[in-house]
Design an enzyme around this catalytic site. Structure first.
Site, PDB file in Angstrom:
ATOM      1  N   CYS A  38      10.357 -26.181 -44.599  1.00  0.00           N
ATOM      2  CA  CYS A  38      10.512 -24.738 -44.792  1.00  0.00           C
ATOM      3  C   CYS A  38      11.404 -24.448 -45.995  1.00  0.00           C
ATOM      4  CB  CYS A  38      11.087 -24.113 -43.524  1.00  0.00           C
ATOM      5  SG  CYS A  38      11.405 -22.357 -43.696  1.00  0.00           S
ATOM      6  N   CYS A  70      13.742 -21.490 -45.700  1.00  0.00           N
ATOM      7  CA  CYS A  70      14.904 -21.703 -44.818  1.00  0.00           C
ATOM      8  C   CYS A  70      15.973 -22.526 -45.540  1.00  0.00           C
ATOM      9  CB  CYS A  70      14.519 -22.484 -43.559  1.00  0.00           C
ATOM     10  SG  CYS A  70      13.066 -21.903 -42.717  1.00  0.00           S
ATOM     11  N   ASP A  71      15.553 -23.564 -46.265  1.00  0.00           N
ATOM     12  CA  ASP A  71      16.504 -24.566 -46.756  1.00  0.00           C
ATOM     13  C   ASP A  71      16.692 -24.592 -48.270  1.00  0.00           C
ATOM     14  OD1 ASP A  71      16.732 -25.384 -44.107  1.00  0.00           O
ATOM     15  OD2 ASP A  71      15.046 -26.765 -44.286  1.00  0.00           O
TER      16      ASP A  71
END
Ligand code: NDP
Length: 306
Positions: free
Chosen positions: A132, A135-136
């Site tokens: 992701c 997300c990261d």
């Protein structure tokens, strides 16, 4: 006993809930482990009608949830681990052991990111290997990273990662992208992105240090193996439908996607909407549309039971 249980909180589940609640079906929504579904891993959603400037994925799902709540939808946290869909009433069991009985069910459990499956990748998930980017990605400021895949997700991830990383290498197993032309053009024109064609990741280094220091990449045309120094690997090679708790009870295709006709599964009173039954379109708007369809079908089914 519940009237209608909706499993999942992506656009399909929320839309089903909005329609069902407005139709006084008193739906209960099971939220799952990632409330909001795949949209919360997206920053700008530019193709959902009604938002000419685009909208953040989390904001969009939050608003969908508020809309469902406004009409009285109830929500319950929990992951469905098993089910008896051929039972009457149908039942689902959550990870905490609770079993819920219901007259009708809408399955909107979506699909999850897939990984390459090589040992070194599996060991480093969460330590430099991610499924992701949204997300990261922010953890990779000023360092080189790689993205695997040639679809829209991979290219969207690559473009997103250019906001943080010093360089983004897109590793694709063929010499042509699967992604839409507009995304491919943006990627090809970006000064921070390099495309590594006809190549697959053989190994993620360095498992011994418990962090990613680079990749061993094999060119599939000439079998040459080279090394690429990166500190992050983002895997964007597609998704797997979340149908495990329903295996053996519902008709599925070879990849595990539920087979439906107008959102009806092969079991009366069990409906499916969104990516869990759609391996072709997989868009937020098509998921929302099928959530609406499933809710209308459930409403008709429940009326016919009375
Ligand atoms: P796709 O299935 O479209 O693409 C997966 C990519 O990963 C393909 O390029 C495929 O290669 C590659 N791949 C698959 N397995 C492996 C493997 N084991 N090793 C290496 N490479 C592999 O998935 P996406 O998640 O990208 O997209 C899903 C759907 O969502 C699509 O319909 C897409 O258009 C849509 N989407 C739309 C967006 C938007 O409109 N903003 C954003 C993101 C997704 P190959 O090409 O060789 O098969």
């Amino acid at each position: 006993m519940e009237n209608l249980v909706i499993i999942g909180t992506g656009p399909a589940g929320y839309t089903a809930a909005i329609y069902a609640a407005r139709a006084n079906l008193n739906p209960l929504v099971i939220e799952g482990f990632q409330p909001g579904g795949q949209l919360i891993t997206t920053t700008d959603v530019e193709n959902f009608p009604g938002f000419p400037e685009g909208i953040d994925g989390t904001a969009l799902t939050t608003q969908m949830r508020q809309q469902a709540e406004r009409f009285g939808t109830r929500f319950k946290e929990g992951e469905v681990v098993s089910s008896c869909l051929t039972c009457l009433p149908h039942s689902i069991t959550l990870s905490d052991g609770e079993t819920i009985e219901t007259k009708a069910i809408i399955i909107a459990t979506g699909a999850s990111a897939q990984y390459l499956g090589i040992e070194s990748e599996q060991k480093l998930i969460g330590r430099g290997v991610s499924g992701c980017a949204t997300c990261d990605g922010a953890f990779y400021k000023g360092v080189p990273v790689a993205v695997v895949g040639g679809g829209d997700t991979a290219l969207e991830d690559a473009l997103f990662l250019t906001h943080f990383a010093s360089k983004v290498s897109v590793i694709h197993r063929r010499d042509q992208f699967r992604a839409s032309k507009i995304m491919a053009d943006r990627v090809m024109a970006h000064s921070k992105i390099e495309v590594v064609w006809d190549s697959v990741v053989e190994e993620v280094m360095d498992v011994s240090k418990n962090e990613v220091t680079g990749l061993k990449i094999r060119n599939v045309k000439n079998d040459e193996v080279s090394e690429l120094a990166v500190t992050g690997l983002f895997v964007a090679i597609g998704h797997k439908p979340n149908t495990q708790p329903f295996k053996g009870q519902l008709d599925m295709d070879h990849a595990g996607y539920l087979i439906t006709k107008n959102t009806r599964t092969n079991v009366d009173g069990v409906f499916a909407a969104g990516d869990v039954q759609d391996s072709i379109y997989r868009q937020a708007i098509t998921a929302a549309g099928s959530g609406c369809m499933a809710s209308l079908e459930a409403e008709r089914y429940l009326a016919s039971m009375e």
